[in-house]
Design a protein around this motif. Structure first.
Motif, short mmCIF file in Angstrom:
data_model
loop_
_atom_site.label_atom_id
_atom_site.label_comp_id
_atom_site.label_asym_id
_atom_site.label_seq_id
_atom_site.Cartn_x
_atom_site.Cartn_y
_atom_site.Cartn_z
N GLN A 113 0.45 8.08 -8.51
CA GLN A 113 -0.45 8.89 -9.00
C GLN A 113 -1.88 8.32 -8.40
O GLN A 113 -1.83 6.93 -8.13
N VAL A 115 -4.96 7.36 -8.51
CA VAL A 115 -6.58 6.65 -9.78
C VAL A 115 -7.79 6.41 -9.57
O VAL A 115 -7.17 5.89 -8.56
N ALA A 116 -9.22 6.80 -9.70
CA ALA A 116 -9.61 7.00 -9.29
C ALA A 116 -10.36 5.07 -9.90
O ALA A 116 -9.92 4.89 -11.02
N SER A 117 -10.69 3.90 -8.97
CA SER A 117 -11.15 2.97 -9.28
C SER A 117 -12.62 3.30 -10.59
O SER A 117 -12.16 2.35 -11.30
N ARG A 133 -0.30 10.08 1.87
CA ARG A 133 0.50 9.44 3.34
C ARG A 133 -0.85 8.36 3.16
O ARG A 133 -1.86 7.99 2.62
N SER A 135 -0.30 4.50 4.96
CA SER A 135 -0.31 3.70 6.14
C SER A 135 -1.05 2.33 5.87
O SER A 135 -1.73 2.41 5.42
N ARG A 137 -0.87 -2.02 7.01
CA ARG A 137 0.12 -3.16 7.35
C ARG A 137 1.16 -3.54 6.59
O ARG A 137 0.45 -3.73 4.89
N CYS A 138 2.36 -3.29 6.26
CA CYS A 138 2.91 -3.87 5.00
C CYS A 138 3.02 -5.38 4.56
O CYS A 138 2.68 -5.98 5.73
N ALA A 139 3.59 -5.38 3.53
CA ALA A 139 3.73 -6.97 3.29
C ALA A 139 3.71 -8.31 4.47
O ALA A 139 3.31 -9.21 5.09
N VAL A 142 1.23 -8.19 7.28
CA VAL A 142 0.33 -8.83 6.88
C VAL A 142 0.75 -10.29 6.53
O VAL A 142 -0.29 -11.64 7.31
N PRO B 111 -13.28 5.50 -4.18
CA PRO B 111 -12.63 4.18 -4.65
C PRO B 111 -11.44 4.70 -5.26
O PRO B 111 -11.32 5.19 -6.74
N VAL B 112 -10.16 4.60 -4.67
CA VAL B 112 -8.81 4.28 -5.76
C VAL B 112 -7.50 3.42 -5.70
O VAL B 112 -7.54 3.23 -4.87
N GLN B 113 -6.93 4.13 -6.59
CA GLN B 113 -5.97 2.94 -6.53
C GLN B 113 -4.53 3.74 -6.38
O GLN B 113 -4.73 5.81 -6.57
N LEU B 114 -3.11 3.30 -6.51
CA LEU B 114 -2.27 4.18 -6.03
C LEU B 114 -1.75 3.17 -6.88
O LEU B 114 -0.98 1.69 -7.23
N VAL B 124 7.43 -4.05 0.01
CA VAL B 124 6.86 -3.65 1.21
C VAL B 124 5.47 -3.68 0.70
O VAL B 124 4.53 -3.22 2.51
N LEU B 125 5.34 -2.72 -0.41
CA LEU B 125 3.27 -2.70 -0.17
C LEU B 125 3.06 -3.76 -1.38
O LEU B 125 1.53 -3.56 -1.57
N GLN B 126 3.95 -4.87 -2.06
CA GLN B 126 2.98 -6.10 -2.28
C GLN B 126 2.42 -6.29 -1.70
O GLN B 126 2.95 -7.54 -0.89
N GLY B 127 1.03 -6.30 -2.26
CA GLY B 127 0.24 -7.25 -0.84
C GLY B 127 0.17 -6.49 0.33
O GLY B 127 -0.90 -6.89 0.99
N ALA B 128 0.50 -5.48 0.77
CA ALA B 128 -0.03 -5.06 2.32
C ALA B 128 -1.05 -4.03 1.71
O ALA B 128 -1.76 -4.48 1.11
N GLN B 129 -1.54 -3.74 3.43
CA GLN B 129 -2.70 -3.27 3.09
C GLN B 129 -3.11 -2.06 3.55
O GLN B 129 -2.72 -1.58 4.60
N LEU B 130 -3.30 -1.81 2.71
CA LEU B 130 -2.76 0.15 2.19
C LEU B 130 -3.73 0.63 3.00
O LEU B 130 -5.14 1.38 2.86
N LYS B 131 -4.44 2.07 3.46
CA LYS B 131 -4.91 3.39 4.13
C LYS B 131 -4.02 4.53 3.56
O LYS B 131 -3.33 4.51 3.26
N LEU B 132 -4.70 5.37 3.08
CA LEU B 132 -4.80 6.58 2.49
C LEU B 132 -4.89 7.83 2.86
O LEU B 132 -6.15 7.84 3.40
N ARG B 133 -3.76 8.82 3.27
CA ARG B 133 -5.29 9.61 3.62
C ARG B 133 -4.34 11.40 2.62
O ARG B 133 -2.83 11.02 1.86
#
Lengths: 144, 144
Positions: A113, A115-117, A133, A135, A137-139, A142, B111-114, B124-133
DNA sequence: CATCAATAGCAATTGAGTTGCGATAACCAC
DNA sequence: GTGGTTATCGCAACTCAATTGCTATTGATG
């Protein structure tokens, strides 16, 4: 090629009104075996060299995507990727994906989901049908 | 052209070691006025016709993005869009964007959260730097 | 105002995606 | 099986944004 899978794929093609050609069966088999979204390039590299035409493969994949056998997606690097809809049924029919900009790893995501912070999402998104989508850098990348 | 903006843009270019050329100033002004991510095509259409070369504009935008004056993004339709980093400071330095596949409207998101709907996000996403589209159909297009 | 490097203009190239068309092969009926 | 119809394929060509090479020009500095 395993017989069970072979006839299952034939059936799937037939049920969508598509002929079971060598190209389509081979492409679907590669997608089934790798079980992750693949680029046309990757599918082609899983096929015997010099046998199939890239443009025909492109049409086959596009056609299968139109018919709903495959899902077609652009993960952010401007290259189409295709995945078997059936093979992903266990996750969710419309799950999102992650692409690592560094190492190129692709990962299907569980239902998520947005969610707005702080505050709420803007009005254009209230009741909108969203595709996500992800994208970055994966953990691993990083940490490295 | 407003004098205040003009010299502010000049200063911004200079501070990044870039010359204040007509092309750059004009492009930045268009981006400032429209205050939303624009494609190169859209920037060009905001400039006097026949004066500037598309390839040069492309280089100018790419250069400005590299230097951090602009942010360059692919919202999912395989076309680069650029936005003034400064103008978006009020939102967040790395906010996400929404693109409606139907009407093409672009919207900056707060600002949003996933958040995983069930269970947790994959490793792979734990601690990853994410970009959302985010793309899909905006509320208006869904209603129509 | 002269100089020199940064930049613009123009032309050409890339690369994925896409399409047209004649040749081929799947499928169906017999 | 054989034959005919028509979906597909293979090949070549084309699109379109993106990208680059090279030369002419122009902004910035002394």
């Amino acid at each position: 090629m395993k017989q069970g899978l072979q006839s299952e794929l034939r059936g799937q093609l037939k049920s969508h009104g598509l002929r079971a050609t060598g190209l389509r069966l081979a492409a679907l088999q590669v997608l089934h075996d790798r079980a992750t979204p693949l680029t046309q390039e990757q599918v082609l590299s899983g096929l015997p060299v010099g046998v199939f035409d890239p443009a025909s493969l492109w049409r086959a994949l596009a056609e299968l995507a139109e018919k709903g056998v495959l899902r077609r997606m652009d993960l952010g690097d401007r290259v189409w990727r295709y995945e078997l809809v059936d093979a992903c049924r266990s996750i969710s029919p419309d799950h999102a994906h992650f692409l690592c900009d560094d190492c190129g790893v692709v990962r299907c995501l569980p239902p998520v989901q947005l969610v707005a912070s702080q505050g709420a999402l803007p009005a254009v998104l209230q009741g909108a049908q969203l595709k996500l989508r992800v994208s970055g850098r994966c953990a691993q990348c990083v940490a490295a």
